[in-house]
Motif scaffolding. Structure first.
Motif, PDB file in Angstrom:
ATOM      1  N   ALA A  89       0.920  -1.017   0.021  1.00 14.07           N
ATOM      2  CA  ALA A  89       0.150  -0.028   0.049  1.00 14.07           C
ATOM      3  C   ALA A  89       0.826   1.224  -0.039  1.00 14.07           C
ATOM      4  O   ALA A  89       0.617   2.116  -0.825  1.00 14.07           O
ATOM      5  CB  ALA A  89      -0.958   0.159   1.230  1.00 14.07           C
ATOM      6  N   GLY A  90       1.806   1.105   0.521  1.00  9.66           N
ATOM      7  CA  GLY A  90       2.822   2.378   0.830  1.00  9.66           C
ATOM      8  C   GLY A  90       3.604   2.476  -0.568  1.00  9.66           C
ATOM      9  O   GLY A  90       3.766   3.854  -0.958  1.00  9.66           O
ATOM     10  N   VAL A  91       4.016   1.464  -1.382  1.00 11.09           N
ATOM     11  CA  VAL A  91       4.397   1.382  -2.802  1.00 11.09           C
ATOM     12  C   VAL A  91       3.646   2.282  -3.439  1.00 11.09           C
ATOM     13  O   VAL A  91       3.808   2.986  -4.604  1.00 11.09           O
ATOM     14  CB  VAL A  91       5.008   0.075  -3.216  1.00 11.09           C
ATOM     15  N   VAL A  92       2.176   1.931  -3.433  1.00 12.46           N
ATOM     16  CA  VAL A  92       1.274   2.402  -4.447  1.00 12.46           C
ATOM     17  C   VAL A  92       0.533   3.817  -3.836  1.00 12.46           C
ATOM     18  O   VAL A  92       0.584   4.725  -4.855  1.00 12.46           O
ATOM     19  CB  VAL A  92       0.120   1.520  -4.429  1.00 12.46           C
ATOM     20  N   VAL A  93       0.451   3.953  -2.832  1.00 11.25           N
ATOM     21  CA  VAL A  93      -0.100   5.112  -2.184  1.00 11.25           C
ATOM     22  C   VAL A  93       0.750   6.435  -2.119  1.00 11.25           C
ATOM     23  O   VAL A  93       0.631   7.476  -2.415  1.00 11.25           O
ATOM     24  CB  VAL A  93      -0.739   5.113  -0.783  1.00 11.25           C
ATOM     25  N   GLY A  94       2.090   6.022  -1.813  1.00  7.91           N
ATOM     26  CA  GLY A  94       3.322   7.197  -1.571  1.00  7.91           C
ATOM     27  C   GLY A  94       3.436   7.986  -2.809  1.00  7.91           C
ATOM     28  O   GLY A  94       3.335   9.384  -2.693  1.00  7.91           O
ATOM     29  N   PRO A  95       3.744   7.449  -4.011  1.00  8.41           N
ATOM     30  CA  PRO A  95       4.029   8.270  -5.279  1.00  8.41           C
ATOM     31  C   PRO A  95       2.635   8.973  -5.376  1.00  8.41           C
ATOM     32  O   PRO A  95       2.648  10.171  -5.749  1.00  8.41           O
ATOM     33  CB  PRO A  95       4.207   7.362  -6.147  1.00  8.41           C
ATOM     34  N   ALA A  96       1.402   8.339  -5.245  1.00  7.17           N
ATOM     35  CA  ALA A  96       0.134   9.199  -5.727  1.00  7.17           C
ATOM     36  C   ALA A  96      -0.078  10.308  -4.524  1.00  7.17           C
ATOM     37  O   ALA A  96      -0.410  11.525  -5.098  1.00  7.17           O
ATOM     38  CB  ALA A  96      -0.863   8.233  -5.673  1.00  7.17           C
ATOM     39  N   ALA A  97       0.383  10.060  -3.480  1.00  6.29           N
ATOM     40  CA  ALA A  97       0.008  11.159  -2.505  1.00  6.29           C
ATOM     41  C   ALA A  97       1.083  12.320  -2.751  1.00  6.29           C
ATOM     42  O   ALA A  97       0.885  13.439  -2.505  1.00  6.29           O
ATOM     43  CB  ALA A  97       0.384  10.701  -1.062  1.00  6.29           C
ATOM     44  N   SER A  98       2.376  11.957  -3.070  1.00  9.97           N
ATOM     45  CA  SER A  98       3.302  13.162  -3.583  1.00  9.97           C
ATOM     46  C   SER A  98       2.869  13.737  -4.584  1.00  9.97           C
ATOM     47  O   SER A  98       3.159  15.215  -4.712  1.00  9.97           O
ATOM     48  CB  SER A  98       4.723  12.233  -3.769  1.00  9.97           C
ATOM     49  N   ALA A  99       2.288  13.235  -5.678  1.00 12.76           N
ATOM     50  CA  ALA A  99       1.948  14.175  -6.821  1.00 12.76           C
ATOM     51  C   ALA A  99       0.776  14.786  -6.270  1.00 12.76           C
ATOM     52  O   ALA A  99       0.766  15.977  -7.096  1.00 12.76           O
ATOM     53  CB  ALA A  99       1.436  12.954  -7.935  1.00 12.76           C
ATOM     54  N   LEU A 100      -0.317  14.379  -5.456  1.00 14.65           N
ATOM     55  CA  LEU A 100      -1.031  15.075  -5.154  1.00 14.65           C
ATOM     56  C   LEU A 100      -0.621  16.436  -4.132  1.00 14.65           C
ATOM     57  O   LEU A 100      -1.391  17.546  -4.460  1.00 14.65           O
ATOM     58  CB  LEU A 100      -2.194  14.327  -4.382  1.00 14.65           C
ATOM     59  N   LEU A 101       0.220  16.242  -3.300  1.00 12.95           N
ATOM     60  CA  LEU A 101       0.836  17.151  -2.610  1.00 12.95           C
ATOM     61  C   LEU A 101       1.577  18.097  -3.343  1.00 12.95           C
ATOM     62  O   LEU A 101       1.317  19.414  -3.150  1.00 12.95           O
ATOM     63  CB  LEU A 101       1.686  16.722  -1.748  1.00 12.95           C
ATOM     64  N   ILE A 102       2.279  17.835  -4.437  1.00  9.01           N
ATOM     65  CA  ILE A 102       3.013  18.729  -5.255  1.00  9.01           C
ATOM     66  C   ILE A 102       1.969  19.818  -6.065  1.00  9.01           C
ATOM     67  O   ILE A 102       2.211  21.032  -6.076  1.00  9.01           O
ATOM     68  CB  ILE A 102       4.062  18.021  -6.194  1.00  9.01           C
ATOM     69  N   ALA A 103       0.998  19.017  -6.437  1.00 11.73           N
ATOM     70  CA  ALA A 103       0.098  19.922  -7.285  1.00 11.73           C
ATOM     71  C   ALA A 103      -0.601  20.790  -6.445  1.00 11.73           C
ATOM     72  O   ALA A 103      -1.029  21.953  -6.511  1.00 11.73           O
ATOM     73  CB  ALA A 103      -1.072  18.780  -7.705  1.00 11.73           C
ATOM     74  N   LEU A 104      -1.073  20.384  -5.336  1.00 16.49           N
ATOM     75  CA  LEU A 104      -1.718  21.192  -4.303  1.00 16.49           C
ATOM     76  C   LEU A 104      -0.648  22.277  -3.776  1.00 16.49           C
ATOM     77  O   LEU A 104      -1.257  23.620  -3.763  1.00 16.49           O
ATOM     78  CB  LEU A 104      -2.240  20.523  -2.869  1.00 16.49           C
ATOM     79  N   PHE A 105       0.308  22.077  -3.535  1.00 13.28           N
ATOM     80  CA  PHE A 105       1.466  23.343  -3.043  1.00 13.28           C
ATOM     81  C   PHE A 105       1.755  24.384  -4.316  1.00 13.28           C
ATOM     82  O   PHE A 105       1.948  25.227  -3.985  1.00 13.28           O
ATOM     83  CB  PHE A 105       2.794  22.631  -2.434  1.00 13.28           C
ATOM     84  N   ALA A 106       1.877  23.759  -5.358  1.00 12.11           N
ATOM     85  CA  ALA A 106       2.010  24.476  -6.429  1.00 12.11           C
ATOM     86  C   ALA A 106       0.833  25.419  -6.963  1.00 12.11           C
ATOM     87  O   ALA A 106       1.036  26.671  -7.211  1.00 12.11           O
ATOM     88  CB  ALA A 106       2.278  23.669  -7.757  1.00 12.11           C
ATOM     89  N   SER A 107      -0.346  24.771  -6.620  1.00 16.42           N
ATOM     90  CA  SER A 107      -1.497  25.826  -6.835  1.00 16.42           C
ATOM     91  C   SER A 107      -1.656  26.804  -5.978  1.00 16.42           C
ATOM     92  O   SER A 107      -2.198  27.891  -5.954  1.00 16.42           O
ATOM     93  CB  SER A 107      -2.850  24.898  -6.665  1.00 16.42           C
ATOM     94  N   CYS A 108      -0.963  26.586  -4.655  1.00 12.98           N
ATOM     95  CA  CYS A 108      -0.951  27.618  -3.552  1.00 12.98           C
ATOM     96  C   CYS A 108       0.289  28.238  -3.610  1.00 12.98           C
ATOM     97  O   CYS A 108       0.410  29.365  -2.895  1.00 12.98           O
ATOM     98  CB  CYS A 108      -0.984  26.903  -2.154  1.00 12.98           C
ATOM     99  N   GLY A 109       1.032  28.254  -4.841  1.00 14.19           N
ATOM    100  CA  GLY A 109       2.304  29.110  -4.910  1.00 14.19           C
ATOM    101  C   GLY A 109       3.379  28.763  -3.810  1.00 14.19           C
ATOM    102  O   GLY A 109       4.424  29.390  -3.800  1.00 14.19           O
ATOM    103  N   VAL A 110       3.273  27.556  -3.120  1.00 14.79           N
ATOM    104  CA  VAL A 110       4.237  27.094  -2.333  1.00 14.79           C
ATOM    105  C   VAL A 110       5.445  26.423  -2.493  1.00 14.79           C
ATOM    106  O   VAL A 110       6.565  26.457  -2.292  1.00 14.79           O
ATOM    107  CB  VAL A 110       3.678  26.446  -1.153  1.00 14.79           C
TER     108      VAL A 110
END
Length: 118
Positions: A89-110
């Motif tokens: 689950a960590g192998v699958v969820v980890g990269p997906a969560a990273s991509a979502l967090l990068i998109a979230l931070f980028a949309s906030c300008g962080v």
């Protein structure tokens, strides 16, 4: 490769110093290697971080050994299955969560721009 090479040493260390201590050290090491990868701006830094992550990922057999120490009898197979499921689950969820967090931070300008120096 690092996981395969370091696995026997970590299992031996866990038998000598205790599984809980080795698992804590590996968890801390995995966190630090992830931070190294995130903070790296070069290919060499990413490769070094991935190598360190591989070393500390060799803790999966230690976790399996801890599960067999805690649970006995017919519940052993269930405990080993849960350790394996958590790992995958960590192998699958980890990269997906990273991509979502990068998109979230980028949309906030962080998030800084993602540029890699070779």
């Amino acid at each position: 490769v690092a996981q395969m090479v370091c696995c026997p040493a970590l299992v031996s260390l866990s038998s000598r110093f205790g599984r809980a201590l080795v698992l804590r050290v590996c968890l801390g090491g995995a966190t630090l290697s992830s931070l190294l990868i995130a903070a790296s701006g070069s290919t060499a830094g990413i490769v070094t971080g991935r190598f360190c992550a591989g070393v500390f990922a060799a803790s999966v057999p230690v976790a399996q050994a801890a599960a067999t120490d805690i649970v006995s009898g017919p519940q052993t197979a269930r405990a080993l299955s849960r350790v394996s499921a958590a790992n995958q689950a960590g192998v699958v969820v980890g990269p997906a969560a990273s991509a979502l967090l990068i998109a979230l931070f980028a949309s906030c300008g962080v998030a800084p721009p993602l540029r890699l120096r070779c």
